[in-house]
Design a protein around this motif. Structure first.
Motif, PDB file in Angstrom:
ATOM      1  N   SER A 128       5.057  -4.984  -6.334  1.00 44.95           N
ATOM      2  CA  SER A 128       4.388  -3.814  -5.763  1.00 44.95           C
ATOM      3  C   SER A 128       3.781  -2.879  -6.816  1.00 44.95           C
ATOM      4  O   SER A 128       3.258  -1.825  -6.466  1.00 44.95           O
ATOM      5  CB  SER A 128       5.358  -3.031  -4.866  1.00 44.95           C
ATOM      6  OG  SER A 128       6.437  -2.511  -5.616  1.00 44.95           O
ATOM      7  N   PRO A 147       1.030  -1.233  -8.897  1.00 44.02           N
ATOM      8  CA  PRO A 147      -0.376  -1.099  -8.465  1.00 44.02           C
ATOM      9  C   PRO A 147      -1.287  -2.193  -9.029  1.00 44.02           C
ATOM     10  O   PRO A 147      -1.290  -2.452 -10.227  1.00 44.02           O
ATOM     11  CB  PRO A 147      -0.779   0.284  -8.995  1.00 44.02           C
ATOM     12  CG  PRO A 147       0.505   1.051  -9.020  1.00 44.02           C
ATOM     13  CD  PRO A 147       1.553   0.042  -9.417  1.00 44.02           C
ATOM     14  N   ILE A 170       2.527   2.024  -3.418  1.00 45.23           N
ATOM     15  CA  ILE A 170       1.703   2.722  -4.409  1.00 45.23           C
ATOM     16  C   ILE A 170       1.818   4.230  -4.190  1.00 45.23           C
ATOM     17  O   ILE A 170       1.966   4.996  -5.142  1.00 45.23           O
ATOM     18  CB  ILE A 170       0.241   2.241  -4.348  1.00 45.23           C
ATOM     19  CG1 ILE A 170       0.166   0.782  -4.808  1.00 45.23           C
ATOM     20  CG2 ILE A 170      -0.670   3.126  -5.207  1.00 45.23           C
ATOM     21  CD1 ILE A 170      -1.164   0.115  -4.577  1.00 45.23           C
ATOM     22  N   LYS A 171       1.811   4.655  -2.929  1.00 47.96           N
ATOM     23  CA  LYS A 171       1.981   6.089  -2.619  1.00 47.96           C
ATOM     24  C   LYS A 171       3.360   6.582  -3.040  1.00 47.96           C
ATOM     25  O   LYS A 171       3.516   7.734  -3.425  1.00 47.96           O
ATOM     26  CB  LYS A 171       1.798   6.333  -1.119  1.00 47.96           C
ATOM     27  CG  LYS A 171       0.402   6.092  -0.613  1.00 47.96           C
ATOM     28  CD  LYS A 171       0.350   6.307   0.892  1.00 47.96           C
ATOM     29  CE  LYS A 171      -0.908   5.718   1.496  1.00 47.96           C
ATOM     30  NZ  LYS A 171      -0.846   5.663   2.960  1.00 47.96           N
ATOM     31  N   ALA A 172       4.380   5.718  -2.982  1.00 47.29           N
ATOM     32  CA  ALA A 172       5.748   6.115  -3.346  1.00 47.29           C
ATOM     33  C   ALA A 172       5.857   6.422  -4.843  1.00 47.29           C
ATOM     34  O   ALA A 172       6.677   7.244  -5.244  1.00 47.29           O
ATOM     35  CB  ALA A 172       6.740   5.024  -2.952  1.00 47.29           C
ATOM     36  N   GLY A 173       5.049   5.757  -5.662  1.00 52.66           N
ATOM     37  CA  GLY A 173       4.995   6.068  -7.085  1.00 52.66           C
ATOM     38  C   GLY A 173       5.992   5.316  -7.945  1.00 52.66           C
ATOM     39  O   GLY A 173       6.904   4.641  -7.462  1.00 52.66           O
ATOM     40  N   TYR A 217       7.672   1.882  -6.936  1.00 54.35           N
ATOM     41  CA  TYR A 217       6.570   1.500  -6.039  1.00 54.35           C
ATOM     42  C   TYR A 217       7.091   0.799  -4.781  1.00 54.35           C
ATOM     43  O   TYR A 217       6.496  -0.152  -4.286  1.00 54.35           O
ATOM     44  CB  TYR A 217       5.527   0.635  -6.761  1.00 54.35           C
ATOM     45  CG  TYR A 217       4.867   1.353  -7.909  1.00 54.35           C
ATOM     46  CD1 TYR A 217       3.989   2.403  -7.672  1.00 54.35           C
ATOM     47  CD2 TYR A 217       5.148   1.018  -9.230  1.00 54.35           C
ATOM     48  CE1 TYR A 217       3.392   3.091  -8.721  1.00 54.35           C
ATOM     49  CE2 TYR A 217       4.549   1.701 -10.287  1.00 54.35           C
ATOM     50  CZ  TYR A 217       3.677   2.736 -10.021  1.00 54.35           C
ATOM     51  OH  TYR A 217       3.102   3.418 -11.056  1.00 54.35           O
ATOM     52  N   PRO A 272       8.574   2.071  -0.930  1.00 55.51           N
ATOM     53  CA  PRO A 272       8.824   3.222  -0.064  1.00 55.51           C
ATOM     54  C   PRO A 272      10.322   3.382   0.221  1.00 55.51           C
ATOM     55  O   PRO A 272      10.972   2.437   0.676  1.00 55.51           O
ATOM     56  CB  PRO A 272       8.067   2.904   1.220  1.00 55.51           C
ATOM     57  CG  PRO A 272       7.224   1.711   0.935  1.00 55.51           C
ATOM     58  CD  PRO A 272       7.768   1.054  -0.290  1.00 55.51           C
ATOM     59  N   LYS A 278       0.834  -1.210   0.000  1.00 61.07           N
ATOM     60  CA  LYS A 278       0.000   0.000   0.000  1.00 61.07           C
ATOM     61  C   LYS A 278       0.867   1.258   0.000  1.00 61.07           C
ATOM     62  O   LYS A 278       0.625   2.195  -0.762  1.00 61.07           O
ATOM     63  CB  LYS A 278      -0.915  -0.027   1.233  1.00 61.07           C
ATOM     64  CG  LYS A 278      -1.876   1.127   1.312  1.00 61.07           C
ATOM     65  CD  LYS A 278      -2.769   0.992   2.550  1.00 61.07           C
ATOM     66  CE  LYS A 278      -3.656   2.212   2.693  1.00 61.07           C
ATOM     67  NZ  LYS A 278      -4.438   2.168   3.924  1.00 61.07           N
ATOM     68  N   ASP A 279       1.901   1.271   0.842  1.00 63.99           N
ATOM     69  CA  ASP A 279       2.798   2.430   0.897  1.00 63.99           C
ATOM     70  C   ASP A 279       3.618   2.568  -0.380  1.00 63.99           C
ATOM     71  O   ASP A 279       3.996   3.677  -0.765  1.00 63.99           O
ATOM     72  CB  ASP A 279       3.722   2.330   2.112  1.00 63.99           C
ATOM     73  CG  ASP A 279       2.964   2.477   3.430  1.00 63.99           C
ATOM     74  OD1 ASP A 279       1.793   2.932   3.413  1.00 63.99           O
ATOM     75  OD2 ASP A 279       3.533   2.113   4.482  1.00 63.99           O
TER      76      ASP A 279
END
Length: 151
Positions: free
Chosen positions: A135, A137, A86-89, A94, A96, A83-84
């Motif tokens: 990881s 998405p 996906i936020k990292a991009g 993807y 962290p 999940k984290d």
């Protein structure tokens, strides 16, 4: 002459036994455009000084459409790290940055590409629960498996 043949046979058996007892220090996975790794369970030996992750993308789609990586975590951390990630991009593959829960991770690769990463063998303990996953998405729920550390 029989003594020489017997000694040769014993030497060959000893070499074969040593080869079979060699530690497994590599996690080798393939992933393709079907969003699946070729294995759901892998094992490595506890005595490895270093463990290598090897990923081969067997598909044809580019990294932006169907990128894959291997992320290795303790099993309880896998969902949160995904999940984290996906936020990292995409620029961070993807994953962290600097996240201690990530034991090792390869870069993202597209069709026909490969990537490797490594970690100290001491980070994995026999009896521990470890998970590998992609990881990218939407991939972590299908592209995951377990790592067993054998004594």
């Amino acid at each position: 002459m029989h003594l020489h043949a017997s000694l040769l046979a014993l030497a060959l058996l000893a070499c074969a036994g040593a080869a079979q007892a060699a530690p497994n220090c590599t996690i080798k996975l393939e992933g393709g455009d079907n969003m699946q790794f070729d294995q759901k369970t892998v094992s490595v030996s506890a005595g490895c000084k270093s463990i290598t992750l090897e990923l081969q993308h067997t598909g044809k789609l580019p990294v932006a459409a169907m990128g894959h990586n291997i992320v290795l975590t303790a099993t309880p951390d896998a969902d949160a790290v995904a999940k984290d990630g996906i936020k990292a991009g995409a620029a961070a593959n993807y994953v962290p940055a600097g996240d201690a829960r990530v034991l090792a991770a390869t870069r993202l690769v597209g069709g026909g590409e490969s990537a490797t990463a490594s970690l100290p063998g001491s980070k994995l303990e026999p009896g521990g629960a470890y998970t590998f996953f992609c990881s990218f998405p939407g991939h972590a729920s299908l592209m995951r498996g377990t790592v067993t550390v054998t004594p």
